[in-house]
Design a protein around this motif. Structure first.
Motif, PDB file in Angstrom:
ATOM      1  N   LYS A  29      33.927 -32.883  75.199  1.00 54.51           N
ATOM      2  CA  LYS A  29      35.398 -33.252  74.169  1.00 54.51           C
ATOM      3  C   LYS A  29      34.826 -35.377  73.826  1.00 54.51           C
ATOM      4  O   LYS A  29      34.105 -35.534  74.675  1.00 54.51           O
ATOM      5  N   HIS A  30      35.160 -35.432  73.411  1.00 52.60           N
ATOM      6  CA  HIS A  30      35.100 -36.531  72.514  1.00 52.60           C
ATOM      7  C   HIS A  30      35.187 -37.721  73.645  1.00 52.60           C
ATOM      8  O   HIS A  30      36.073 -37.560  74.317  1.00 52.60           O
ATOM      9  N   SER A  31      34.507 -38.788  73.749  1.00 53.83           N
ATOM     10  CA  SER A  31      34.339 -40.427  74.512  1.00 53.83           C
ATOM     11  C   SER A  31      33.751 -41.617  73.990  1.00 53.83           C
ATOM     12  O   SER A  31      33.124 -41.054  74.041  1.00 53.83           O
ATOM     13  N   THR A  32      34.976 -42.340  74.064  1.00 60.09           N
ATOM     14  CA  THR A  32      34.018 -44.013  73.666  1.00 60.09           C
ATOM     15  C   THR A  32      34.377 -44.693  75.555  1.00 60.09           C
ATOM     16  O   THR A  32      32.784 -44.853  75.943  1.00 60.09           O
ATOM     17  N   ARG A  33      34.544 -44.855  76.335  1.00 59.61           N
ATOM     18  CA  ARG A  33      34.759 -45.512  77.837  1.00 59.61           C
ATOM     19  C   ARG A  33      34.187 -44.362  78.482  1.00 59.61           C
ATOM     20  O   ARG A  33      33.360 -45.022  78.862  1.00 59.61           O
ATOM     21  N   THR A  34      34.812 -43.205  79.085  1.00 61.60           N
ATOM     22  CA  THR A  34      33.372 -42.465  80.127  1.00 61.60           C
ATOM     23  C   THR A  34      32.654 -42.428  79.847  1.00 61.60           C
ATOM     24  O   THR A  34      31.949 -42.709  80.924  1.00 61.60           O
ATOM     25  N   ARG A  35      31.647 -41.827  78.922  1.00 61.45           N
ATOM     26  CA  ARG A  35      30.612 -41.534  78.852  1.00 61.45           C
ATOM     27  C   ARG A  35      29.536 -42.906  78.803  1.00 61.45           C
ATOM     28  O   ARG A  35      28.966 -42.825  79.556  1.00 61.45           O
ATOM     29  N   LEU A  36      30.188 -43.895  77.916  1.00 56.52           N
ATOM     30  CA  LEU A  36      29.775 -45.447  78.178  1.00 56.52           C
ATOM     31  C   LEU A  36      29.821 -46.279  79.313  1.00 56.52           C
ATOM     32  O   LEU A  36      28.421 -46.333  79.683  1.00 56.52           O
ATOM     33  N   GLU A  55      43.073 -32.848  85.107  1.00 52.87           N
ATOM     34  CA  GLU A  55      43.044 -34.390  86.000  1.00 52.87           C
ATOM     35  C   GLU A  55      41.990 -34.812  85.273  1.00 52.87           C
ATOM     36  O   GLU A  55      41.563 -34.814  84.018  1.00 52.87           O
ATOM     37  N   HIS A  56      41.718 -36.581  85.268  1.00 49.60           N
ATOM     38  CA  HIS A  56      41.247 -37.789  85.367  1.00 49.60           C
ATOM     39  C   HIS A  56      40.686 -38.292  86.078  1.00 49.60           C
ATOM     40  O   HIS A  56      40.772 -39.356  86.075  1.00 49.60           O
ATOM     41  N   PRO A  57      40.238 -37.798  87.341  1.00 47.67           N
ATOM     42  CA  PRO A  57      40.004 -38.240  88.554  1.00 47.67           C
ATOM     43  C   PRO A  57      39.648 -39.757  88.784  1.00 47.67           C
ATOM     44  O   PRO A  57      39.994 -40.811  88.754  1.00 47.67           O
ATOM     45  N   THR A  58      37.931 -40.191  87.760  1.00 54.33           N
ATOM     46  CA  THR A  58      37.675 -41.326  87.833  1.00 54.33           C
ATOM     47  C   THR A  58      38.535 -42.339  87.495  1.00 54.33           C
ATOM     48  O   THR A  58      38.294 -43.802  87.431  1.00 54.33           O
ATOM     49  N   GLN A  59      38.933 -41.964  86.258  1.00 54.25           N
ATOM     50  CA  GLN A  59      40.226 -42.808  85.914  1.00 54.25           C
ATOM     51  C   GLN A  59      40.736 -43.369  86.305  1.00 54.25           C
ATOM     52  O   GLN A  59      41.178 -44.853  86.351  1.00 54.25           O
ATOM     53  N   ILE A  60      41.707 -42.869  86.749  1.00 51.70           N
ATOM     54  CA  ILE A  60      42.663 -43.024  87.968  1.00 51.70           C
ATOM     55  C   ILE A  60      42.191 -43.572  89.058  1.00 51.70           C
ATOM     56  O   ILE A  60      43.213 -44.577  89.722  1.00 51.70           O
ATOM     57  N   SER A  96      47.366 -35.217  73.806  1.00 55.68           N
ATOM     58  CA  SER A  96      46.324 -34.790  74.362  1.00 55.68           C
ATOM     59  C   SER A  96      45.173 -34.632  73.284  1.00 55.68           C
ATOM     60  O   SER A  96      45.305 -33.883  72.239  1.00 55.68           O
ATOM     61  N   MET A  97      43.698 -34.553  73.629  1.00 53.72           N
ATOM     62  CA  MET A  97      42.613 -34.286  72.493  1.00 53.72           C
ATOM     63  C   MET A  97      43.019 -32.369  72.627  1.00 53.72           C
ATOM     64  O   MET A  97      43.010 -32.241  73.627  1.00 53.72           O
ATOM     65  N   GLY A  98      42.366 -31.848  71.694  1.00 53.88           N
ATOM     66  CA  GLY A  98      42.881 -30.052  71.670  1.00 53.88           C
ATOM     67  C   GLY A  98      44.031 -29.842  71.486  1.00 53.88           C
ATOM     68  O   GLY A  98      44.144 -28.769  71.537  1.00 53.88           O
ATOM     69  N   HIS A 128      47.315 -49.099  80.023  1.00 51.37           N
ATOM     70  CA  HIS A 128      47.128 -47.744  79.166  1.00 51.37           C
ATOM     71  C   HIS A 128      45.578 -46.803  79.202  1.00 51.37           C
ATOM     72  O   HIS A 128      44.900 -47.617  79.203  1.00 51.37           O
ATOM     73  N   CYS A 129      44.951 -46.384  79.444  1.00 46.91           N
ATOM     74  CA  CYS A 129      43.892 -45.736  79.646  1.00 46.91           C
ATOM     75  C   CYS A 129      42.956 -45.154  78.650  1.00 46.91           C
ATOM     76  O   CYS A 129      41.777 -45.869  77.950  1.00 46.91           O
ATOM     77  N   LEU A 130      43.905 -45.675  77.144  1.00 43.68           N
ATOM     78  CA  LEU A 130      43.526 -45.704  75.609  1.00 43.68           C
ATOM     79  C   LEU A 130      42.343 -44.657  75.788  1.00 43.68           C
ATOM     80  O   LEU A 130      41.286 -43.627  76.987  1.00 43.68           O
ATOM     81  N   PRO A 131      42.275 -44.031  74.395  1.00 42.12           N
ATOM     82  CA  PRO A 131      42.425 -44.932  73.384  1.00 42.12           C
ATOM     83  C   PRO A 131      43.805 -44.539  72.576  1.00 42.12           C
ATOM     84  O   PRO A 131      44.556 -43.369  73.643  1.00 42.12           O
ATOM     85  N   ALA A 132      45.101 -46.074  72.537  1.00 42.61           N
ATOM     86  CA  ALA A 132      45.624 -45.706  71.921  1.00 42.61           C
ATOM     87  C   ALA A 132      46.109 -44.888  70.997  1.00 42.61           C
ATOM     88  O   ALA A 132      45.646 -45.329  69.566  1.00 42.61           O
ATOM     89  N   ASN A 138      36.713 -52.417  83.863  1.00 38.63           N
ATOM     90  CA  ASN A 138      36.266 -51.755  85.981  1.00 38.63           C
ATOM     91  C   ASN A 138      36.196 -50.202  85.985  1.00 38.63           C
ATOM     92  O   ASN A 138      35.114 -49.342  86.930  1.00 38.63           O
ATOM     93  N   LYS A 139      36.310 -49.506  84.694  1.00 31.98           N
ATOM     94  CA  LYS A 139      35.187 -47.723  85.051  1.00 31.98           C
ATOM     95  C   LYS A 139      34.435 -48.097  85.549  1.00 31.98           C
ATOM     96  O   LYS A 139      33.279 -47.022  85.465  1.00 31.98           O
ATOM     97  N   VAL A 140      33.029 -49.467  84.811  1.00 33.40           N
ATOM     98  CA  VAL A 140      32.081 -49.019  84.668  1.00 33.40           C
ATOM     99  C   VAL A 140      31.685 -48.601  86.347  1.00 33.40           C
ATOM    100  O   VAL A 140      31.290 -48.716  87.365  1.00 33.40           O
TER     101      VAL A 140
HETATM  102  N1   CP Z   1      40.339 -43.024  78.784  1.00 32.55           N
HETATM  103  C1   CP Z   1      38.880 -42.369  78.846  1.00 32.55           C
HETATM  104  O1   CP Z   1      39.284 -41.267  79.480  1.00 32.55           O
HETATM  105  O2   CP Z   1      38.786 -42.816  77.408  1.00 32.55           O
HETATM  106  P1   CP Z   1      37.408 -42.209  76.326  1.00 32.55           P
HETATM  107  O3   CP Z   1      38.032 -40.581  76.081  1.00 32.55           O
HETATM  108  O4   CP Z   1      37.348 -42.346  75.407  1.00 32.55           O
HETATM  109  O5   CP Z   1      35.835 -41.858  77.614  1.00 32.55           O
END
Ligand code: CP
Ligand code: NVA
Length: 296
Positions: free
Chosen positions: A45-52, A124-129, A219-221, A254-258, A282-284
């Motif tokens: 699935k798409h990702s900006t923050r988690t991937r980067l 779930e999104h454990p690393t985010q939380i 949400s995505m999907g 907000h976990c974003l994207p908003a 802080n995700k890094v």
């Molecule tokens: N918060 C979060 O997981 O963003 P991405 O979908 O951009 O990775």
């Protein structure tokens, strides 16, 4: 023993505290502790923050990130997850995996001999939380996190589920505020803490909140349900009016994207109470700490 992170429930409170400590230390200074390791990032699935953030974290740890788009692999041509997991385990030291189905994640882990890290699934999104809880603790240094009221507005899916589980483990006060029919299933999440509750009324849920957290309604999907969701969630928007009933010193997350003017207004997102960029940064450190915890 190989440890994975498929759910927040894979950790106990001591281990979560250990990860917070590692985050604090990585925030002060990076250590290239995992030189020579190769970490895969398989995203369906798409990702900006988690991937980067994971790619940056892996580089800062001295390891090598390898991004794998599912549609470029033989999985998309029918090779099984079991076979793929066995092959990945021969080349990689860990896998960061984003999937639309938690069952894929479990199947991957079953046939792997390397740690699998959930980078978001339907459940779930454990690393985010974990990252967000660190952010709350860090910014609420004067108040004990157990004494804060956290009000989550939105869909009871991945983010809400992980929030419920971490609140249960760390004994936090969490109110999930959503329309009827969109609640997280507290029974299937094995929530035993009575301080995790569900409220369908935004006015009572927001009262005296120290933390307001929201996530997208679609949400995505789930795009097919968008129209219905826009109607069902209408009165659950976090706007200036509703936020004025929280504690004046509340933080907005907000976990974003908003999706602006759906779950949140631009005014709230850009308000002085908003800490969404601290959260994203802080995700890094969360990615570094979680990888270090699982690889050490
Ligand atoms: N918060 C979060 O997981 O963003 P991405 O979908 O951009 O990775
Ligand atoms: N609930 C959202 C979270 C995005 C980070 C989604 O699954 O699309």
């Amino acid at each position: 023993m190989i440890r994975s992170l498929l759910s927040v429930a894979d950790l106990n409170s001591k281990e979560i505290e250990k990860i917070f400590k590692k985050m604090k230390s990585f925030k002060r200074k990076s250590y290239a502790k995992h030189k020579g390791k190769s970490i895969g990032l398989l995203f369906e699935k798409h990702s900006t923050r988690t991937r980067l953030s994971f790619e940056v974290a892996i580089s800062r740890l001295g390891a090598y990130p390898i991004y794998i788009n599912r549609s470029d692999t033989q999985i998309s041509r029918g090779e099984s997850i079991a076979e793929t997991a066995k092959i990945f385990s021969l080349y990689l030291d860990a896998l960061v995996y984003r999937t639309s189905d938690q069952k894929n994640m479990e199947e991957f882990e079953k046939f792997s001999t390397i740690p699998i890290i959930n980078a978001l699934s339907d459940l779930e999104h454990p690393t985010q939380i974990i990252s967000d809880m660190f952010t709350i603790k860090d910014l609420s240094a004067k108040k004990r996190v157990e004494n804060l009221k956290i009000a989550y507005f939105g869909d009871g899916n991945n983010i809400a589920n992980s929030l419920c589980i971490i609140s249960d483990i760390l004994k936090l006060n969490l109110v999930i505020c959503c329309p009827k029919g969109y609640e997280p299933n507290l029974n299937s999440l094995n929530i035993t803490d009575s301080n995790v509750s569900i409220d369908h009324n935004p006015e009572t849920a927001i009262e005296n909140a120290d933390v307001i957290y929201t996530d997208v309604w679609t949400s995505m999907g789930m795009e097919k349900e968008e129209k219905k969701r826009l109607r069902d969630f209408k009165k659950y928007q976090v706007n200036k009016e509703i936020a004025s009933n929280a504690n004046s010193s509340h933080i907005f997350m907000h976990c974003l994207p908003a999706h602006i003017d759906e779950e949140v207004t631009l005014e709230v997102l850009n308000s002085k109470n908003s800490i969404v960029y601290e959260q994203a940064e802080n995700k890094v450190y969360a990615a570094m700490a979680i990888l270090d915890f699982l690889l050490s």
